[in-house]
Scaffold this motif. Structure first.
Motif, PDB file in Angstrom:
ATOM      1  N   SER A   1      43.792  85.607  45.836  1.00 28.27           N
ATOM      2  CA  SER A   1      42.636  84.869  45.252  1.00 28.27           C
ATOM      3  C   SER A   1      42.015  84.002  46.190  1.00 28.27           C
ATOM      4  CB  SER A   1      42.921  84.033  44.035  1.00 28.27           C
ATOM      5  OG  SER A   1      42.003  83.343  43.372  1.00 28.27           O
ATOM      6  N   PRO A   2      40.604  83.521  46.300  1.00 30.46           N
ATOM      7  CA  PRO A   2      40.259  82.751  47.286  1.00 30.46           C
ATOM      8  C   PRO A   2      40.773  81.401  46.937  1.00 30.46           C
ATOM      9  CG  PRO A   2      38.392  84.378  46.352  1.00 30.46           C
ATOM     10  CD  PRO A   2      39.812  84.442  45.701  1.00 30.46           C
ATOM     11  N   ALA A   3      41.329  81.124  45.925  1.00 30.18           N
ATOM     12  CA  ALA A   3      41.619  79.603  45.538  1.00 30.18           C
ATOM     13  C   ALA A   3      43.036  79.602  45.984  1.00 30.18           C
ATOM     14  CB  ALA A   3      41.343  79.378  44.063  1.00 30.18           C
ATOM     15  N   ASP A   4      43.738  80.402  46.514  1.00 34.56           N
ATOM     16  CA  ASP A   4      45.103  80.484  46.836  1.00 34.56           C
ATOM     17  C   ASP A   4      45.445  79.790  48.160  1.00 34.56           C
ATOM     18  OD1 ASP A   4      46.036  82.018  44.727  1.00 34.56           O
ATOM     19  OD2 ASP A   4      46.046  83.682  45.836  1.00 34.56           O
ATOM     20  N   ARG A   5      44.369  79.688  49.147  1.00 36.43           N
ATOM     21  CA  ARG A   5      44.379  78.986  50.346  1.00 36.43           C
ATOM     22  C   ARG A   5      43.126  78.771  50.964  1.00 36.43           C
ATOM     23  NH1 ARG A   5      44.545  81.702  54.929  1.00 36.43           N
ATOM     24  NH2 ARG A   5      46.106  80.361  55.963  1.00 36.43           N
ATOM     25  N   PRO A   6      42.860  77.805  51.827  1.00 34.64           N
ATOM     26  CA  PRO A   6      41.592  77.668  52.347  1.00 34.64           C
ATOM     27  C   PRO A   6      41.113  78.686  53.265  1.00 34.64           C
ATOM     28  CG  PRO A   6      43.103  75.707  52.824  1.00 34.64           C
ATOM     29  CD  PRO A   6      43.957  76.709  52.322  1.00 34.64           C
ATOM     30  N   SER A   7      39.864  78.960  52.791  1.00 40.73           N
ATOM     31  CA  SER A   7      39.380  80.213  53.545  1.00 40.73           C
ATOM     32  C   SER A   7      37.776  79.696  53.636  1.00 40.73           C
ATOM     33  CB  SER A   7      39.549  81.498  52.964  1.00 40.73           C
ATOM     34  OG  SER A   7      39.151  81.503  51.802  1.00 40.73           O
ATOM     35  N   PHE A   8      37.001  80.615  54.581  1.00 39.15           N
ATOM     36  CA  PHE A   8      35.477  80.349  54.722  1.00 39.15           C
ATOM     37  C   PHE A   8      34.853  81.352  53.739  1.00 39.15           C
ATOM     38  CE2 PHE A   8      31.536  82.146  56.421  1.00 39.15           C
ATOM     39  CZ  PHE A   8      30.844  81.051  56.303  1.00 39.15           C
ATOM     40  N   ILE A   9      34.263  80.612  52.712  1.00 38.61           N
ATOM     41  CA  ILE A   9      33.467  81.382  51.815  1.00 38.61           C
ATOM     42  C   ILE A   9      31.745  80.851  52.079  1.00 38.61           C
ATOM     43  CG2 ILE A   9      32.634  81.693  49.301  1.00 38.61           C
ATOM     44  CD1 ILE A   9      35.669  80.851  48.765  1.00 38.61           C
ATOM     45  N   PRO A  10      31.168  81.985  52.000  1.00 34.73           N
ATOM     46  CA  PRO A  10      29.577  81.323  52.592  1.00 34.73           C
ATOM     47  C   PRO A  10      28.708  80.901  51.638  1.00 34.73           C
ATOM     48  CG  PRO A  10      29.634  83.779  52.183  1.00 34.73           C
ATOM     49  CD  PRO A  10      31.077  83.370  52.281  1.00 34.73           C
ATOM     50  N   PHE A  11      27.889  79.581  51.855  1.00 29.42           N
ATOM     51  CA  PHE A  11      27.278  79.079  50.845  1.00 29.42           C
ATOM     52  C   PHE A  11      26.234  78.163  51.707  1.00 29.42           C
ATOM     53  CE2 PHE A  11      30.566  75.973  52.078  1.00 29.42           C
ATOM     54  CZ  PHE A  11      29.919  74.898  52.283  1.00 29.42           C
ATOM     55  N   ASP A  12      24.990  78.016  51.247  1.00 29.27           N
ATOM     56  CA  ASP A  12      23.842  77.329  51.720  1.00 29.27           C
ATOM     57  C   ASP A  12      23.722  75.887  51.046  1.00 29.27           C
ATOM     58  OD1 ASP A  12      22.664  78.376  49.489  1.00 29.27           O
ATOM     59  OD2 ASP A  12      21.805  79.877  50.162  1.00 29.27           O
ATOM     60  N   THR A  13      24.075  75.715  49.967  1.00 33.79           N
ATOM     61  CA  THR A  13      23.982  74.256  49.333  1.00 33.79           C
ATOM     62  C   THR A  13      25.202  73.754  49.156  1.00 33.79           C
ATOM     63  OG1 THR A  13      21.881  75.236  47.966  1.00 33.79           O
ATOM     64  CG2 THR A  13      22.954  73.323  47.125  1.00 33.79           C
TER      65      THR A  13
ATOM     66  N   THR B   1      35.242  74.693  42.074  1.00 33.27           N
ATOM     67  CA  THR B   1      35.100  75.980  41.470  1.00 33.27           C
ATOM     68  C   THR B   1      33.632  75.860  40.932  1.00 33.27           C
ATOM     69  OG1 THR B   1      35.282  74.655  39.523  1.00 33.27           O
ATOM     70  CG2 THR B   1      37.477  75.603  40.598  1.00 33.27           C
ATOM     71  N   GLU B   2      33.419  76.876  40.389  1.00 32.72           N
ATOM     72  CA  GLU B   2      31.770  77.105  39.819  1.00 32.72           C
ATOM     73  C   GLU B   2      31.540  76.026  38.885  1.00 32.72           C
ATOM     74  OE1 GLU B   2      31.641  81.164  38.580  1.00 32.72           O
ATOM     75  OE2 GLU B   2      31.732  82.163  40.556  1.00 32.72           O
ATOM     76  N   ASP B   3      32.133  75.400  38.203  1.00 33.18           N
ATOM     77  CA  ASP B   3      31.851  74.470  37.447  1.00 33.18           C
ATOM     78  C   ASP B   3      32.045  73.047  37.975  1.00 33.18           C
ATOM     79  OD1 ASP B   3      34.555  74.252  37.323  1.00 33.18           O
ATOM     80  OD2 ASP B   3      34.869  74.328  35.253  1.00 33.18           O
TER      81      ASP B   3
ATOM     82  N   PHE C   1      31.965  67.593  40.852  1.00 27.78           N
ATOM     83  CA  PHE C   1      30.737  68.080  42.060  1.00 27.78           C
ATOM     84  C   PHE C   1      29.685  68.780  41.402  1.00 27.78           C
ATOM     85  CE2 PHE C   1      34.709  67.341  44.438  1.00 27.78           C
ATOM     86  CZ  PHE C   1      34.109  66.685  45.554  1.00 27.78           C
ATOM     87  N   THR C   2      28.605  68.822  41.918  1.00 29.60           N
ATOM     88  CA  THR C   2      27.595  69.910  41.446  1.00 29.60           C
ATOM     89  C   THR C   2      27.927  71.232  42.208  1.00 29.60           C
ATOM     90  OG1 THR C   2      26.354  69.186  43.429  1.00 29.60           O
ATOM     91  CG2 THR C   2      25.554  68.215  41.080  1.00 29.60           C
ATOM     92  N   PRO C   3      28.007  72.185  41.405  1.00 26.98           N
ATOM     93  CA  PRO C   3      28.615  73.448  42.342  1.00 26.98           C
ATOM     94  C   PRO C   3      27.668  73.918  43.461  1.00 26.98           C
ATOM     95  CG  PRO C   3      27.376  74.046  40.232  1.00 26.98           C
ATOM     96  CD  PRO C   3      27.453  72.538  40.298  1.00 26.98           C
ATOM     97  N   ALA C   4      28.555  74.421  44.526  1.00 26.93           N
ATOM     98  CA  ALA C   4      27.764  75.079  45.708  1.00 26.93           C
ATOM     99  C   ALA C   4      27.132  76.231  45.259  1.00 26.93           C
ATOM    100  CB  ALA C   4      28.881  75.340  46.620  1.00 26.93           C
ATOM    101  N   LYS C   5      25.926  76.532  46.134  1.00 27.64           N
ATOM    102  CA  LYS C   5      25.189  77.905  45.783  1.00 27.64           C
ATOM    103  C   LYS C   5      25.305  78.466  47.043  1.00 27.64           C
ATOM    104  CE  LYS C   5      22.244  75.970  42.247  1.00 27.64           C
ATOM    105  NZ  LYS C   5      21.071  75.732  41.585  1.00 27.64           N
TER     106      LYS C   5
ATOM    107  N   LYS D   1      22.770  81.281  44.094  1.00 33.03           N
ATOM    108  CA  LYS D   1      23.911  81.639  43.196  1.00 33.03           C
ATOM    109  C   LYS D   1      25.134  80.946  43.282  1.00 33.03           C
ATOM    110  CE  LYS D   1      26.760  86.031  42.093  1.00 33.03           C
ATOM    111  NZ  LYS D   1      27.080  87.097  42.583  1.00 33.03           N
ATOM    112  N   VAL D   2      25.575  80.251  42.080  1.00 38.39           N
ATOM    113  CA  VAL D   2      26.644  79.610  41.917  1.00 38.39           C
ATOM    114  C   VAL D   2      27.940  80.360  42.323  1.00 38.39           C
ATOM    115  CG1 VAL D   2      28.147  77.973  40.592  1.00 38.39           C
ATOM    116  CG2 VAL D   2      25.450  78.167  40.107  1.00 38.39           C
ATOM    117  N   THR D   3      28.474  79.538  43.306  1.00 39.33           N
ATOM    118  CA  THR D   3      29.880  80.011  44.030  1.00 39.33           C
ATOM    119  C   THR D   3      30.829  78.907  44.433  1.00 39.33           C
ATOM    120  OG1 THR D   3      30.576  81.263  45.901  1.00 39.33           O
ATOM    121  CG2 THR D   3      28.824  79.728  46.403  1.00 39.33           C
TER     122      THR D   3
END
Length: 218
Positions: free
Chosen positions: A113-125, A163-165, A195-199, A203-205
């Motif tokens: 799962s992406p939540a298991d360990r730090p990894s790059f997840i693209p986001f612009d916000t 997380t998304e929330d 936090f306010t979720p990242a986007k 799209k919230v991510t």
């Protein structure tokens, strides 16, 4: 005195006249030297002492034989680069997000799962913290009392999985403070962050971000 008719020379006349004086002079000289030895303090030999120099044997270290220098390393062969003719009329098609097909991507490996360990997840916000005053109060509460009384502080950098929330779903120490108590206290602080979720493209991510937690005596 009977005149014998022999005429004496002046030297013989002086010898006959001074014979008595010669004997008297010898006696006087002997008496003077005897008196000097008797009356005057006898001579004593002065002790000049002796000076001796001790000779110490010096043992020289064994002779060290220096090995000959290593042989010169041969220079590597000069690589030969083949000539390649590249046409200047190459055209690269533009790449856009719309042209990338994401519907048919293979699923992630099973059990990960992406939540298991730090990894790059693209986001612009970027996610933004919304409860900073509350987090400050929790930080002061979780500051180890023994370290605070001694004036010992530090900074901890953590990876946060927002997380998304907007809650912290997971965290991991990125840069330790060097003190285990402060590292453990920072984990309790970040779990209370909101936090306010990242986007990403509106799209919230959920994303991994880094966050510093500073313990400082004011």
């Amino acid at each position: 005195m009977e005149d014998t008719g022999i005429r004496l020379t002046a030297n013989d006349q002086f010898k006959r006249a001074s014979a008595n004086w010669t004997h008297f002079g010898l006696l006087a000289a002997v008496g003077l030297h005897f008196g000097l030895f008797v009356l005057v303090r006898p001579f004593e030999a002065a002790d000049l002492g002796t000076v001796s120099t001790e000779i110490e044997a010096v043992n020289f270290p064994p002779e060290v034989k220096i090995p000959p220098p290593p042989e010169a390393i041969a220079r590597p062969a000069t690589p030969r680069v083949a000539s390649v003719d590249i046409s200047e009329d190459i055209t690269i098609a533009p790449t856009t997000f719309e042209s990338v097909q994401t519907e048919n991507l293979p699923p992630p490996p099973a059990g990960s799962s992406p939540a298991d360990r730090p990894s790059f997840i693209p986001f612009d916000t970027d996610p933004v913290m919304t409860n900073q005053p509350e987090v400050q109060r929790i930080l002061e509460r979780e500051y180890p009392r023994t370290l605070k009384d001694l004036g010992i502080g530090g900074r901890v950098e953590l990876w946060l999985y927002v997380t998304e929330d907007g809650t912290v779903g997971n965290f991991e120490v990125k840069t330790s403070s060097g003190n285990q108590l402060l590292d453990e206290a920072s984990g309790k602080v970040v779990q209370a962050m909101r936090f306010t979720p990242a986007k990403n493209r509106d799209k919230v991510t959920a994303v991994w971000v880094s966050q510093w937690v500073t313990f400082q005596v004011v």
